[in-house]
Motif scaffolding. Structure first.
Motif, PDB file in Angstrom:
ATOM      1  N   THR A  79      -0.467   6.108  -0.562  1.00 25.00           N
ATOM      2  CA  THR A  79      -1.598   5.552  -1.310  1.00 25.00           C
ATOM      3  C   THR A  79      -2.532   6.652  -1.815  1.00 25.00           C
ATOM      4  OG1 THR A  79      -2.950   5.281   0.685  1.00 25.00           O
ATOM      5  CG2 THR A  79      -1.533   3.431   0.041  1.00 25.00           C
ATOM      6  N   GLN A  80      -3.135   6.389  -2.952  1.00 27.12           N
ATOM      7  CA  GLN A  80      -4.175   7.247  -3.520  1.00 27.12           C
ATOM      8  C   GLN A  80      -5.341   6.345  -3.926  1.00 27.12           C
ATOM      9  OE1 GLN A  80      -4.486  10.510  -3.831  1.00 27.12           O
ATOM     10  NE2 GLN A  80      -2.480  11.037  -2.975  1.00 27.12           N
ATOM     11  N   PRO A  81      -6.590   6.677  -3.519  1.00 30.62           N
ATOM     12  CA  PRO A  81      -7.733   5.823  -3.880  1.00 30.62           C
ATOM     13  C   PRO A  81      -7.991   5.843  -5.384  1.00 30.62           C
ATOM     14  CG  PRO A  81      -8.473   7.849  -2.813  1.00 30.62           C
ATOM     15  CD  PRO A  81      -6.980   7.826  -2.689  1.00 30.62           C
ATOM     16  N   TYR A 110       2.958  -8.030   1.433  1.00 37.56           N
ATOM     17  CA  TYR A 110       4.175  -8.405   0.732  1.00 37.56           C
ATOM     18  C   TYR A 110       5.227  -7.290   0.879  1.00 37.56           C
ATOM     19  CZ  TYR A 110       1.490 -12.084  -1.619  1.00 37.56           C
ATOM     20  OH  TYR A 110       0.728 -13.199  -1.890  1.00 37.56           O
ATOM     21  N   PRO A 111       6.503  -7.663   1.061  1.00 41.18           N
ATOM     22  CA  PRO A 111       7.542  -6.647   1.261  1.00 41.18           C
ATOM     23  C   PRO A 111       7.910  -5.910  -0.020  1.00 41.18           C
ATOM     24  CG  PRO A 111       8.524  -8.831   1.226  1.00 41.18           C
ATOM     25  CD  PRO A 111       7.032  -9.040   1.181  1.00 41.18           C
ATOM     26  N   TYR A 145       5.364  -2.576   3.231  1.00 45.55           N
ATOM     27  CA  TYR A 145       4.616  -3.721   2.710  1.00 45.55           C
ATOM     28  C   TYR A 145       3.372  -3.233   1.967  1.00 45.55           C
ATOM     29  CZ  TYR A 145       7.366  -6.230   6.226  1.00 45.55           C
ATOM     30  OH  TYR A 145       8.385  -6.733   6.987  1.00 45.55           O
ATOM     31  N   VAL A 146       2.926  -4.044   1.007  1.00 44.33           N
ATOM     32  CA  VAL A 146       1.686  -3.761   0.282  1.00 44.33           C
ATOM     33  C   VAL A 146       0.733  -4.941   0.434  1.00 44.33           C
ATOM     34  CG1 VAL A 146       2.701  -2.193  -1.412  1.00 44.33           C
ATOM     35  CG2 VAL A 146       2.702  -4.661  -1.868  1.00 44.33           C
ATOM     36  N   GLY A 168      -3.723  -1.701   0.073  1.00 47.12           N
ATOM     37  CA  GLY A 168      -3.275  -0.984   1.267  1.00 47.12           C
ATOM     38  C   GLY A 168      -1.784  -1.166   1.479  1.00 47.12           C
ATOM     39  N   VAL A 169      -1.250  -0.465   2.474  1.00 45.62           N
ATOM     40  CA  VAL A 169       0.179  -0.541   2.786  1.00 45.62           C
ATOM     41  C   VAL A 169       0.357  -0.688   4.291  1.00 45.62           C
ATOM     42  CG1 VAL A 169       0.834   0.845   0.788  1.00 45.62           C
ATOM     43  CG2 VAL A 169       0.451   1.963   2.982  1.00 45.62           C
ATOM     44  N   GLU A 170       1.522  -1.182   4.675  1.00 44.69           N
ATOM     45  CA  GLU A 170       1.909  -1.319   6.085  1.00 44.69           C
ATOM     46  C   GLU A 170       3.380  -0.928   6.207  1.00 44.69           C
ATOM     47  OE1 GLU A 170      -0.105  -2.159   8.470  1.00 44.69           O
ATOM     48  OE2 GLU A 170      -1.799  -3.085   7.423  1.00 44.69           O
TER      49      GLU A 170
END
Length: 378
Positions: free
Chosen positions: A51-53, A108-109, A179-180, A189-191
């Motif tokens: 991720t990048q802000p 979401y995947p 995931y997002v 964000g991401v997971e």
């Protein structure tokens, strides 16, 4: 049923396109069978969600730009999927799949799958009877967004038959990358895991793993990091098995060592299930009304069902007294709940010469937890 067909050639043979294609396909099929049956499919290297802000210039909403890092994966058919450079995920692609959903905090995947494409560039040579044709196929990839719950699809995929070559499109094998999160029209964000399903990494299937250096190390990361665990099996003149933590210089500080003669050395305390014939001890000082503790590793359930028997010894403690004072215990007991009852009588004529005073006392305790030995003594 026939086995794999290996192309064979002879002098003077006229090679058709099918002959040359068969040579390529034979090698591809062999590599795919190796990857499919000697390894577990998944991410091999890279392919993380990064991720990048960012800030939306129109609304001022802060969000993140999500990209997939370069890397390699092997799908369940044995096909290698290579992403040569980072790929920024497009929000429009996400909205096309999930844009109609109501706002949710659920992630979401994101999937990776193989794709064949015609490479950019000029066509191949032109013969007298055939028009210009492509002579290369780009083994590319496609990044897909799934709907909520689609991560289960990855686990339900079935590998091809034993002798089959790697799967080519339109057959699609989904590799879960992570995931997002989505909020206010942007990624937020991401997971790496959600709803009990995590990104899958490649593994190995082996009954024997041998080391040429004489030492075999098992660790939880691709690089040595201080404070991370490692399991080291060494041979040679002093073979042993060491479990420990990495130090700053890359050496493993032992926490538990099993020597070749079976001796076990541990740096911390030892706990767990009590073996038959064993005894655990707890000791200390308690005052009237306190509950006595169980030895470390013993649970109240083990005591309640009779697997462990508790023995308690109490010794009254004599409090500091004046030179002329007298002390005598009145009650020193412990009930079934291990609650101490301790009452003492103190006669100090300099304070009250008429009669002694009864007051709460203290005891030194010893709690023994035992498990009866079996007939065989084990």
């Amino acid at each position: 049923m026939t086995g794999p067909l290996r192309p064979a050639f002879h002098e003077g043979q006229v090679l058709a396109a099918a002959d040359l294609s068969a040579t390529v396909e034979y090698a591809r099929a062999g590599a795919a069978r190796h990857a499919r049956h000697l390894h577990e499919w998944g991410i091999v290297e890279g392919l993380g969600l990064v991720t990048q802000p960012r800030t939306d210039p129109l609304t001022g909403i802060r969000h993140v730009e999500v990209s997939v890092s370069a890397g390699i994966a092997v799908d369940g058919t044995g096909r290698e999927v290579v992403v040569t450079e980072p790929v920024v995920l497009r929000e429009s692609d996400f909205e096309e799949v999930n844009g109609a959903d109501q706002s949710t905090d659920e992630p979401y995947p994101v999937f990776l799958t193989a794709a064949d494409r015609e490479p950019a560039g000029p066509a191949g040579p032109v013969s007298c009877s055939v028009s210009a044709t492509k002579t290369r196929v780009e083994e590319s990839y496609q990044i897909l967004f799934g709907r909520l719950g689609d991560e289960r699809l990855a686990a339900e995929q079935q590998p091809p038959a034993i002798g089959d070559p790697p799967a080519d499109p339109p057959l699609r094998w989904l590799i879960l990358l992570g995931y997002v999160h989505w909020a206010e029209g942007h990624f937020s964000g991401v997971e790496t895991a959600a709803r009990g399903v995590a990104a899958r990494y490649a593994g190995v299937r082996a009954d024997t793993v041998s080391a040429r250096s004489g030492a075999l190390t098992l660790r939880t990361g691709t690089e040595t990091k201080e404070g991370q665990p490692a399991l080291v099996l060494t041979g040679g003149e002093t073979p042993n098995l060491v479990f420990g933590l990495y130090q700053g210089g890359g050496a493993v500080a032992p926490l538990m060592t099993v020597a070749a003669n079976g001796n076990l050395t541990i740096e911390g305390s030892f706990g767990g299930r009590m073996s038959a014939g064993s005894t655990l001890v707890a000791s200390g000082t308690a005052t009237d009304g306190m509950l006595l503790p169980l030895p470390s590793g013993v649970t109240p359930e083990q005591v309640a069902d009779g697997r462990v028997v508790i023995h308690v010894q109490l010794t009254p403690r004599i409090p500091p007294l004046a030179e002329s004072a007298l002390f005598s215990p009145v009650e020193t007991t412990v009930d079934a709940d291990r609650r101490v009852r301790c009452r003492v009588r103190v006669y100090n004529p300099s304070v009250n010469w008429k009669q002694p005073v009864e007051q709460p006392g203290a005891v030194d305790f010893l709690v023994l937890a035992t498990v009866a030995a079996t007939n065989g003594g084990g």
